[in-house]
Design an enzyme around this catalytic site. Structure first.
Site, short mmCIF file in Angstrom:
data_model
loop_
_atom_site.label_atom_id
_atom_site.label_comp_id
_atom_site.label_asym_id
_atom_site.label_seq_id
_atom_site.Cartn_x
_atom_site.Cartn_y
_atom_site.Cartn_z
N ASP A 38 -67.50 42.80 3.90
CA ASP A 38 -67.26 43.96 4.33
C ASP A 38 -65.90 43.88 4.17
OD1 ASP A 38 -67.54 46.28 6.53
OD2 ASP A 38 -67.05 44.55 8.09
N ASP A 76 -62.61 45.72 6.86
CA ASP A 76 -62.40 45.42 8.02
C ASP A 76 -62.74 43.73 9.14
OD1 ASP A 76 -60.43 48.23 8.73
OD2 ASP A 76 -62.12 48.31 8.22
N ASP A 109 -68.96 40.50 9.05
CA ASP A 109 -67.89 39.89 10.58
C ASP A 109 -68.55 40.78 12.00
OD1 ASP A 109 -65.38 41.88 12.23
OD2 ASP A 109 -66.42 42.57 10.28
#
Length: 225
Positions: free
Chosen positions: A15, A17, A174
């Site tokens: 991922d 960000d 995250d």
């Protein structure tokens, strides 16, 4: 680190960000600029940061307490997008250890790539501005396919671009949607606990194959047991 070796793999997908980069300062600045322009007091970055993974929705919730059901949400969102587009490379930086992680993957002969829900119009300038991301073998954005995470299609598209089977890839993210997407795509998954996570996140309940507290811990998961 919740340890369980994930070797052998051919590629590591990430991922963007909250996993590779800390974009919260620019996201927060765009939303806070909207507040200040309306005569409201600025808010500290610490209030914006936990919601950075939710993009415009999260930033506007913090800045104005509005959600997608608000009559002015779409207009606010478009203003936010324009403000963010104007500042998105000013304060955004890779998390500590990310450069070393990516360099190590390349030295080991592993492919790596990015699979993000961030639209191409925002992803592309960030990737171009951060030279450490130049070695990415694939970049899948939120509008690259007809679905966004938690749907598995973006991850499957990345595997196709790499000419690998999903089982040869691991996905690091995250947010719970990252883990859901990775599992549905048939990839092994890693939860990045150093990321934004969101309010009240129960990472242990996501069902990731492993959890890491720093980017460099990903390398330990690639070592043969």
């Amino acid at each position: 680190m919740k340890a369980a070796t994930l070797a052998p793999v051919r590629a590591v997908l990430f991922d963007l960000d909250g996993t590779l980069i800390d974009s919260a300062p620019d996201l927060g600045a765009a939303a806070d600029g909207m507040r200040v322009s309306r005569g409201l007091a600025p808010k500290p970055l610490d209030e914006y940061r936990p919601h950075a993974g939710s993009g415009a929705r999260g930033m506007l919730h913090v800045a104005f307490g509005i959600g997608v059901e608000h009559v002015d949400y779409e207009a606010f969102k478009e203003e936010f997008f324009l403000r963010y587009e104007a500042c998105l490379t000013q304060r955004t930086r890779p998390f500590s250890g990310v450069q070393e992680l990516l360099e190590s993957l390349v030295r080991r002969g592993l492919l790596w790539g990015i699979v993000t829900n961030k639209a191409f119009r925002f992803t592309s300038p960030i990737v171009r501005s951060l030279k450490l991301l130049d070695s990415a073998s694939t970049v899948i954005c939120g509008d690259t396919t007809s679905h966004a995470k938690p749907h598995p299609e973006p991850l499957l598209a990345a595997a196709r671009q790499l000419a690998l089977s999903p089982s040869q890839c691991i996905y690091v993210g995250d947010d719970e949607r990252d883990i859901v997407a990775g599992r549905c795509a048939g990839m092994r998954t890693v939860a990045a606990k150093y990321g934004y996570l969101g309010q009240g996140a129960r990472v242990a309940s996501w069902g990731a194959d492993a959890e890491v507290s720093s980017p460099l811990q990903v390398l330990q998961l690639l070592e043969p047991s």
